[in-house]
Design a protein around this motif. Structure first.
Motif, PDB file in Angstrom:
ATOM      1  N   MET A   2       0.734  -1.133   0.229  1.00 39.62           N
ATOM      2  CA  MET A   2      -0.059   0.090  -0.018  1.00 39.62           C
ATOM      3  C   MET A   2       0.979   1.126   0.073  1.00 39.62           C
ATOM      4  SD  MET A   2      -3.089  -0.890  -0.156  1.00 39.62           S
ATOM      5  CE  MET A   2      -2.634  -2.028  -1.371  1.00 39.62           C
ATOM      6  N   LEU A   3       2.077   1.221   0.815  1.00 36.10           N
ATOM      7  CA  LEU A   3       2.636   2.439   0.677  1.00 36.10           C
ATOM      8  C   LEU A   3       3.702   2.588  -0.669  1.00 36.10           C
ATOM      9  CD1 LEU A   3       4.471   2.012   4.505  1.00 36.10           C
ATOM     10  CD2 LEU A   3       2.673   3.565   3.607  1.00 36.10           C
ATOM     11  N   LYS A   4       3.813   1.762  -1.224  1.00 35.08           N
ATOM     12  CA  LYS A   4       4.474   1.573  -2.337  1.00 35.08           C
ATOM     13  C   LYS A   4       3.590   2.357  -3.572  1.00 35.08           C
ATOM     14  CE  LYS A   4       7.004  -1.295  -5.924  1.00 35.08           C
ATOM     15  NZ  LYS A   4       7.483  -2.632  -6.390  1.00 35.08           N
ATOM     16  N   LYS A   5       2.245   1.732  -3.321  1.00 38.24           N
ATOM     17  CA  LYS A   5       1.223   2.057  -4.440  1.00 38.24           C
ATOM     18  C   LYS A   5       1.138   3.576  -4.191  1.00 38.24           C
ATOM     19  CE  LYS A   5      -3.758   1.587  -5.312  1.00 38.24           C
ATOM     20  NZ  LYS A   5      -5.024   0.944  -4.861  1.00 38.24           N
ATOM     21  N   TYR A   6       0.892   4.050  -2.980  1.00 36.67           N
ATOM     22  CA  TYR A   6       0.712   5.638  -2.735  1.00 36.67           C
ATOM     23  C   TYR A   6       2.138   6.254  -3.203  1.00 36.67           C
ATOM     24  CZ  TYR A   6      -0.503   9.897  -0.264  1.00 36.67           C
ATOM     25  OH  TYR A   6      -0.957  11.017  -0.111  1.00 36.67           O
ATOM     26  N   ARG A   7       3.128   5.803  -2.981  1.00 34.95           N
ATOM     27  CA  ARG A   7       4.416   6.542  -3.366  1.00 34.95           C
ATOM     28  C   ARG A   7       4.598   6.881  -5.093  1.00 34.95           C
ATOM     29  NH1 ARG A   7       7.345   3.586  -1.025  1.00 34.95           N
ATOM     30  NH2 ARG A   7       8.438   2.427  -2.723  1.00 34.95           N
ATOM     31  N   ILE A   8       4.132   5.799  -5.636  1.00 32.63           N
ATOM     32  CA  ILE A   8       4.004   5.689  -7.134  1.00 32.63           C
ATOM     33  C   ILE A   8       2.888   6.801  -7.661  1.00 32.63           C
ATOM     34  CG2 ILE A   8       3.635   4.474  -9.272  1.00 32.63           C
ATOM     35  CD1 ILE A   8       4.612   1.918  -7.981  1.00 32.63           C
ATOM     36  N   MET A   9       1.990   6.602  -7.038  1.00 35.17           N
ATOM     37  CA  MET A   9       0.815   7.704  -7.370  1.00 35.17           C
ATOM     38  C   MET A   9       1.187   9.053  -7.318  1.00 35.17           C
ATOM     39  SD  MET A   9      -2.902   5.837  -5.963  1.00 35.17           S
ATOM     40  CE  MET A   9      -3.533   4.696  -6.800  1.00 35.17           C
ATOM     41  N   TRP A  10       2.003   9.205  -6.051  1.00 34.91           N
ATOM     42  CA  TRP A  10       2.409  10.532  -5.565  1.00 34.91           C
ATOM     43  C   TRP A  10       3.391  11.372  -6.818  1.00 34.91           C
ATOM     44  CZ3 TRP A  10       1.921  14.351  -1.595  1.00 34.91           C
ATOM     45  CH2 TRP A  10       2.710  15.395  -1.805  1.00 34.91           C
ATOM     46  N   LYS A  11       4.287  10.210  -7.098  1.00 29.06           N
ATOM     47  CA  LYS A  11       5.364  10.831  -8.049  1.00 29.06           C
ATOM     48  C   LYS A  11       4.569  11.100  -9.393  1.00 29.06           C
ATOM     49  CE  LYS A  11       9.162   8.185  -6.669  1.00 29.06           C
ATOM     50  NZ  LYS A  11      10.166   7.080  -6.716  1.00 29.06           N
ATOM     51  N   GLN A  12       3.673  10.229  -9.713  1.00 33.42           N
ATOM     52  CA  GLN A  12       3.062  10.546 -10.999  1.00 33.42           C
ATOM     53  C   GLN A  12       2.039  11.812 -11.005  1.00 33.42           C
ATOM     54  OE1 GLN A  12       0.349   6.889 -11.302  1.00 33.42           O
ATOM     55  NE2 GLN A  12       2.085   5.940 -12.363  1.00 33.42           N
ATOM     56  N   ASN A  13       1.517  12.114  -9.886  1.00 26.09           N
ATOM     57  CA  ASN A  13       0.682  13.352  -9.660  1.00 26.09           C
ATOM     58  C   ASN A  13       1.481  14.725  -9.739  1.00 26.09           C
ATOM     59  OD1 ASN A  13      -1.757  11.816  -9.980  1.00 26.09           O
ATOM     60  ND2 ASN A  13      -1.834  11.645  -7.877  1.00 26.09           N
ATOM     61  N   PHE A  14       2.539  14.598  -8.886  1.00 23.78           N
ATOM     62  CA  PHE A  14       3.589  15.606  -8.728  1.00 23.78           C
ATOM     63  C   PHE A  14       4.003  16.126 -10.172  1.00 23.78           C
ATOM     64  CE2 PHE A  14       7.611  17.473  -8.126  1.00 23.78           C
ATOM     65  CZ  PHE A  14       7.335  18.679  -7.265  1.00 23.78           C
ATOM     66  N   LYS A  15       4.402  15.105 -11.009  1.00 25.19           N
ATOM     67  CA  LYS A  15       5.140  15.142 -12.462  1.00 25.19           C
ATOM     68  C   LYS A  15       3.832  16.054 -13.374  1.00 25.19           C
ATOM     69  CE  LYS A  15       8.468  11.521 -12.867  1.00 25.19           C
ATOM     70  NZ  LYS A  15       8.950  10.429 -13.360  1.00 25.19           N
ATOM     71  N   LEU A  16       2.651  15.440 -13.014  1.00 18.68           N
ATOM     72  CA  LEU A  16       1.451  15.948 -14.026  1.00 18.68           C
ATOM     73  C   LEU A  16       1.275  17.766 -13.335  1.00 18.68           C
ATOM     74  CD1 LEU A  16      -1.267  15.664 -15.518  1.00 18.68           C
ATOM     75  CD2 LEU A  16      -2.470  15.077 -13.218  1.00 18.68           C
ATOM     76  N   PHE A  17       1.037  17.884 -12.208  1.00 20.87           N
ATOM     77  CA  PHE A  17       1.058  19.111 -11.839  1.00 20.87           C
ATOM     78  C   PHE A  17       2.204  20.122 -12.096  1.00 20.87           C
ATOM     79  CE2 PHE A  17      -2.129  17.457  -8.682  1.00 20.87           C
ATOM     80  CZ  PHE A  17      -3.212  18.019  -9.262  1.00 20.87           C
ATOM     81  N   LEU A  18       3.470  19.509 -12.011  1.00 19.84           N
ATOM     82  CA  LEU A  18       4.719  20.110 -12.542  1.00 19.84           C
ATOM     83  C   LEU A  18       4.463  20.793 -13.834  1.00 19.84           C
ATOM     84  CD1 LEU A  18       7.412  21.078 -10.951  1.00 19.84           C
ATOM     85  CD2 LEU A  18       8.431  19.055 -11.984  1.00 19.84           C
ATOM     86  N   HIS A  19       4.115  19.643 -14.660  1.00 22.56           N
ATOM     87  CA  HIS A  19       4.009  20.279 -16.106  1.00 22.56           C
ATOM     88  C   HIS A  19       2.941  21.181 -16.528  1.00 22.56           C
ATOM     89  CE1 HIS A  19       7.142  17.266 -17.601  1.00 22.56           C
ATOM     90  NE2 HIS A  19       6.185  16.017 -17.007  1.00 22.56           N
ATOM     91  N   LYS A  20       1.878  21.236 -15.600  1.00 24.55           N
ATOM     92  CA  LYS A  20       0.790  22.188 -15.779  1.00 24.55           C
ATOM     93  C   LYS A  20       1.246  23.646 -15.402  1.00 24.55           C
ATOM     94  CE  LYS A  20      -3.070  19.181 -15.338  1.00 24.55           C
ATOM     95  NZ  LYS A  20      -4.243  19.069 -14.523  1.00 24.55           N
TER      96      LYS A  20
END
Length: 366
Positions: free
Chosen positions: A347-365
């Motif tokens: 579960m912690l790994k799943k959250y960490r992967i989601m965090w990285k993906q979403n951070f990149k998403l907002f960074l590009h915006k």
């Protein structure tokens, strides 16, 4: 920094006629609800007369009231400043209710401030107990938590005792309880509600703000949060968020003493949440949406099994004894079954992967 302590100094001698009750007053009263007032306030089951908060808190009782709160020194200073004002000198209180139920996972506290022309019901937020934090996080898989039921019952009982117009408010979970109670209460009492102040409270499992029953309340409600919000943006919440300028980083912005007040006695505002808060909100939402109720419940049960030494563990245990607390956590983690540890890491790994993906998403915006 100009905060609620500054506000009391600057506006403490202004009457409510000259400077009407506002959102900063509401935050001050919500902060008072965190103090240990069991020994000086009449309970909701008593038939005692109202008491003056500032008169009953002599030096001895004031120290007790502030002991084992998250910010003992500032809470002490707040009351001492209030005692010197004319704005709050006639402020009375009554109907104290404080419940802590380990089996039901419930931490609830509320009190009523009585003014000449209205009353303010303050719901306490998540206190220093880890059980309180557990109840808070249980909102991620429970439609209704015990404190929400009690908050509605409390409003109904107090409204039956007084005919005054009603203000509701609370910080953190207390803001959630204020909104929920107003939403669930019958129309007769709901019509008496003047305003609801939600100070960085978490949202709800379902979007109650879009329901027909909530519509009459939307114009009588304000939700304040922070630029790096980590609590007020959880779950389904009001879309009309007001972002207050705050000091500190991440979760420390949640502290009411870090909320900035302007010279005119209003909160200093910022335009929107930052990338950290947006990432946290979306990641938490995605994590909840992609996990079943059973998975969410199991994850939280393990999290608190590892974090809590006993049912009455507090945040202060970690602050005062960090090394012992870390060692205890490691020991309890090792005592989990191999399946529990594997699930928790997954579960912690799943959250960490989601965090990285979403951070990149907002960074590009940006």
């Amino acid at each position: 920094m100009k905060n609620i302590l500054y506000y009391v100094k600057q506006f403490g001698n202004c009457s409510f006629e000259d400077f009407p009750f506002n959102e900063v007053d509401g935050l001050i009263l919500s902060q008072i609800s965190y103090m240990n007032l069991d020994s000086v306030l009449p309970t909701i089951d008593d038939t005692m007369e109202d008491v003056s908060l500032l008169e009953v808190l002599d030096e001895a009782h004031l120290k007790i009231a502030c002991e084992n709160t998250l910010d003992r020194k500032k809470n002490y200073k707040l009351i001492k400043l209030l005692q010197k004002t004319t704005r709050y000198e006639g402020l009375c209180m009554n109907y104290f209710s404080n419940q802590f139920n380990v089996e039901e996972v419930e931490q609830f506290c509320a009190m009523t401030f009585l003014f000449k022309d209205f009353m303010f019901i303050a719901y306490r937020g998540t206190d220093i107990t880890l059980l309180g934090w557990k109840e808070n996080l249980n909102m991620s898989y429970l439609d209704i938590i015990p404190s929400q039921k009690e908050a509605t019952r409390y409003l109904e009982r107090v409204a039956g005792k007084r005919e005054l117009p009603i203000y509701l408010g609370g910080h953190s979970k207390g803001g959630n309880l204020a909104v929920y109670a107003a939403y669930c209460i019958n129309k007769e009492i709901q019509d008496r509600i003047v305003f609801i102040y939600d100070y960085d409270g978490p949202g709800f499992q379902t979007d109650i703000h879009k329901t027909e029953k909530m519509q009459p309340l939307l114009t009588r409600m304000e939700k304040y949060t922070c630029r790096e919000a980590m609590v007020g943006i959880l779950l389904y919440h009001s879309e009309d968020l007001i972002f207050v300028k705050t000091k500190g980083l991440s979760i420390f912005q949640h502290d009411p003493y870090n909320w900035v007040v302007r010279k005119n006695g209003k909160f200093k505002l910022v335009d929107k949440a930052n990338i950290f808060s947006k990432t946290f909100e979306k990641t938490t939402h995605d994590f909840i949406e992609t996990a079943s109720v059973e998975v969410r419940k199991r994850f939280l049960e393990i999290l608190f099994q590892v974090s809590m030494e006993h049912s009455y563990s507090t945040v202060l245990d970690w602050v005062r004894h960090p090394i012992r607390s870390i060692h205890g956590t490691i020991k309890r983690y090792k005592n989990l079954t191999s399946k529990q540890r594997a699930f928790f890491r997954k579960m912690l790994k799943k959250y960490r992967i989601m965090w990285k993906q979403n951070f990149k998403l907002f960074l590009h915006k940006k």
